[in-house]
Design an enzyme around this catalytic site. Structure first.
Site, PDB file in Angstrom:
ATOM      1  N   SER A 141       0.848  -1.191   0.000  1.00 40.96           N
ATOM      2  CA  SER A 141       0.000   0.000   0.000  1.00 40.96           C
ATOM      3  C   SER A 141       0.881   1.238   0.000  1.00 40.96           C
ATOM      4  O   SER A 141       1.995   1.227   0.552  1.00 40.96           O
ATOM      5  CB  SER A 141      -0.900   0.010   1.233  1.00 40.96           C
ATOM      6  OG  SER A 141      -1.553   1.259   1.367  1.00 40.96           O
ATOM      7  N   TYR A 156      -1.177  -0.789  10.505  1.00 40.77           N
ATOM      8  CA  TYR A 156      -1.279  -1.110   9.082  1.00 40.77           C
ATOM      9  C   TYR A 156      -0.108  -0.519   8.314  1.00 40.77           C
ATOM     10  O   TYR A 156       0.507  -1.189   7.468  1.00 40.77           O
ATOM     11  CB  TYR A 156      -2.603  -0.582   8.538  1.00 40.77           C
ATOM     12  CG  TYR A 156      -2.891  -1.016   7.119  1.00 40.77           C
ATOM     13  CD1 TYR A 156      -3.301  -2.311   6.837  1.00 40.77           C
ATOM     14  CD2 TYR A 156      -2.766  -0.124   6.061  1.00 40.77           C
ATOM     15  CE1 TYR A 156      -3.584  -2.720   5.541  1.00 40.77           C
ATOM     16  CE2 TYR A 156      -3.041  -0.514   4.756  1.00 40.77           C
ATOM     17  CZ  TYR A 156      -3.445  -1.814   4.503  1.00 40.77           C
ATOM     18  OH  TYR A 156      -3.709  -2.205   3.214  1.00 40.77           O
TER      19      TYR A 156
END
Length: 233
Positions: A141, A156
């Site tokens: 990501s 995350y």
């Protein structure tokens, strides 16, 4: 069996399922790995013309026993693994910041997003080395990029930054064996995780990981890609 075999984790819905569809459409035999066999079977049944090239198997990448059982199953059924797409991930730390983060949540995130991918990669690398061919794709990501790092969702972010580092390490280690290892950022994808406001359709987001999973022998390794373009780490 001469057909190449691809494994896609977390593949019973969303981005993972679309990657399964696209790889099967390229005539690979695809293993749809899912924590729930029932959900996996239901997802595979909706794949239409490519469903006969998809096999469902149970896998929880955060569970060592599950990974071991899965790899034994893979060897019994196919005796090979040519492509691994580490797609399984969790995002469970919304609203947290690093100074007050619940470290149990951080550990759970790392167990899936980093250690799960690491463990499964270790488990399938011997089969790739035996054939001197492999393609490993880590779904990362942009929130894990150090060049644009900011605060928010710390577990995350850290898990994806660490996955990027792991990508670089494996790429260097496995290059002599003909194994290409890359990461990709699919963008803000319109899935259950991304939500209805997300801007990238699933089919579009799946193009780059599918491309990386089917690179030619002279393809790149050790990079982070979005829309087939190299990004800075």
């Amino acid at each position: 069996m001469n057909t190449r075999v691809a494994v896609v984790t977390g593949a019973n819905r969303g981005l993972g399922l679309e990657i399964v569809r696209q790889l099967a459409a390229r005539d690979l035999r695809v293993v749809l790995a899912s924590r729930s066999v029932e959900r996996g079977e239901a997802a595979a049944a909706g794949l239409g013309d490519v469903a006969d090239r998809v096999t469902v198997a149970p896998l929880d990448v955060a569970d060592t026993t599950s990974v071991t059982d899965f790899v034994h199953w893979l060897h019994r059924h196919f005796r090979r693994c040519d492509v691994l797409v580490n797609n399984a991930a969790v995002a469970i730390d919304g609203g947290q910041d690093a100074s007050t983060a619940n470290l149990d949540v951080v550990r759970r995130t790392l167990e899936t997003n980093l250690l799960g991918a690491w463990l499964l990669t270790q488990a399938v690398v011997p089969a790739m080395r035996a054939r001197r061919y492999g393609r490993i794709v880590n779904l990362s990501s942009s929130v894990g990029r150090l060049t644009t790092m900011v605060s928010g969702i710390p577990a995350y972010r850290v898990s994806k930054t660490a996955l990027n580092a792991l990508t670089r390490i494996f790429a260097d280690e496995l290059a002599p064996d003909g194994i290409l290892v890359n990461a990709c950022c699919p963008g803000w994808v319109r899935t259950d995780m991304g939500g209805p406001a997300a801007t990238v359709p699933v089919a579009e987001a799946s193009d780059t990981p599918t491309w990386l999973a089917t690179l030619p022998p002279d393809g790149p390794t050790g990079g982070l890609y979005r829309d087939r373009r190299l990004l800075a780490w």
